[in-house]
Design a protein around this motif. Structure first.
Motif, short mmCIF file in Angstrom:
data_model
loop_
_atom_site.label_atom_id
_atom_site.label_comp_id
_atom_site.label_asym_id
_atom_site.label_seq_id
_atom_site.Cartn_x
_atom_site.Cartn_y
_atom_site.Cartn_z
N ILE A 68 52.60 43.39 33.98
CA ILE A 68 51.56 44.05 34.76
C ILE A 68 50.15 43.61 34.36
O ILE A 68 49.21 43.76 35.12
N VAL A 69 50.00 43.03 33.17
CA VAL A 69 48.66 42.64 32.69
C VAL A 69 48.01 41.60 33.61
O VAL A 69 46.83 41.74 33.97
N PRO A 70 48.71 40.53 34.03
CA PRO A 70 48.09 39.59 34.96
C PRO A 70 47.65 40.26 36.26
O PRO A 70 46.60 39.90 36.83
N PHE A 71 48.41 41.20 36.73
CA PHE A 71 48.05 41.91 37.96
C PHE A 71 46.77 42.71 37.77
O PHE A 71 45.87 42.70 38.62
N ILE A 72 46.67 43.41 36.64
CA ILE A 72 45.47 44.19 36.34
C ILE A 72 44.26 43.27 36.20
O ILE A 72 43.16 43.57 36.70
N ASN A 73 44.44 42.13 35.53
CA ASN A 73 43.34 41.17 35.36
C ASN A 73 42.86 40.65 36.71
O ASN A 73 41.66 40.47 36.94
N ALA A 74 43.81 40.40 37.61
CA ALA A 74 43.44 39.91 38.94
C ALA A 74 42.63 40.96 39.70
O ALA A 74 41.64 40.65 40.37
N LEU A 75 43.04 42.23 39.59
CA LEU A 75 42.31 43.31 40.25
C LEU A 75 40.90 43.45 39.67
O LEU A 75 39.92 43.63 40.41
N ASN A 76 40.78 43.36 38.35
CA ASN A 76 39.46 43.45 37.71
C ASN A 76 38.55 42.31 38.15
O ASN A 76 37.36 42.49 38.38
N ASP A 77 39.15 41.12 38.25
CA ASP A 77 38.38 39.95 38.66
C ASP A 77 37.86 40.13 40.08
O ASP A 77 36.70 39.81 40.38
N GLN A 78 38.69 40.63 40.97
CA GLN A 78 38.27 40.87 42.35
C GLN A 78 37.19 41.95 42.42
O GLN A 78 36.27 41.87 43.24
#
Length: 222
Positions: free
Chosen positions: A1-11
């Motif tokens: 789930i960490v990559p998914f959270i990072n992607a959301l933060n980046d967006q």
């Protein structure tokens, strides 16, 4: 789930960056002064901090600089005239006006580059040229210059300190000076370039290659 959270933060960060850019562009198109202190010759309007009003003293200096240049006076001569009358250069004048300490400021006199910068700013005919610089991206904060076509130009955004006739005359004098300079031999970079500074004012010294003929007829360049 960490990559998914990072992607959301980046967006999320990208969205904030885009909204800030949009707000800044809208303010620039409206002719508001969106960043930095008031330019030399102006004050911030107390009633609306995003607008500029004339600073009577500094505006008079600006008008005099344009007048001298419109009469084909060279930059060094203009600088000499301003310094001889002990007129404070823009940085010192601003800090004194704001009651700020200026003991650490090395350049305490007018220099050629300051005069040249004033004479090419459309600001003084009331035209706001903004969003000149930008950053590479929301991930890279390095500053770069925007292409000319991407900058925001708004005429009659600020009170004009000089009329267009003098402005056009000054730009004509500048163009003639550039054409004359470009026809000369290209300057050579000195061995001591950027290393020597004036002991009195701290300004970096410039290399000068000037021919001189002595009475004996010997032609020397130094």
């Amino acid at each position: 789930i960490v990559p998914f959270i990072n992607a959301l933060n980046d967006q999320h960060i990208k969205g904030i960056s885009n909204r800030i850019r949009a707000v800044m562009a809208a303010k620039a198109r409206d002719g508001q002064k969106i960043a930095g202190p008031a330019p030399y010759g102006y004050n911030r309007d107390p009633a609306d901090h995003t607008r500029l009003v004339e600073d009577p003293y500094a505006a008079g200096v600006v008008r005099r600089i344009f007048e001298m240049r419109s009469n084909s006076m060279g930059y060094p001569s203009i600088v000499k005239a301003l310094n001889s009358e002990q007129i404070l250069p823009p940085t010192l004048y601003y800090r004194q006006k704001q009651g700020m300490d200026s003991s650490h400021i090395k350049t305490r006199q007018w220099i050629v580059s300051t005069v040249a910068m004033i004479l090419k700013r459309e600001l003084y005919i009331g035209t706001a040229v903004q969003l000149v610089n930008t950053v590479v991206s929301y991930r890279d904060s390095r500053e770069v210059k925007r292409p000319l076509e991407d900058r925001v130009r708004v005429e009659n955004a600020f009170p004009a300190l000089i009329d267009r006739e003098i402005w056009e005359r000054v730009q004509e004098v500048n163009q003639q000076a550039r054409a004359k300079s470009s026809s000369r031999r290209k300057p050579r970079k000195s061995l001591f370039s950027s290393l020597l500074v004036c002991a009195d004012c701290g300004v970096t010294m410039l290399y000068c290659n000037s021919p001189k003929t002595y009475p004996s007829g010997v032609h020397v360049e130094y």
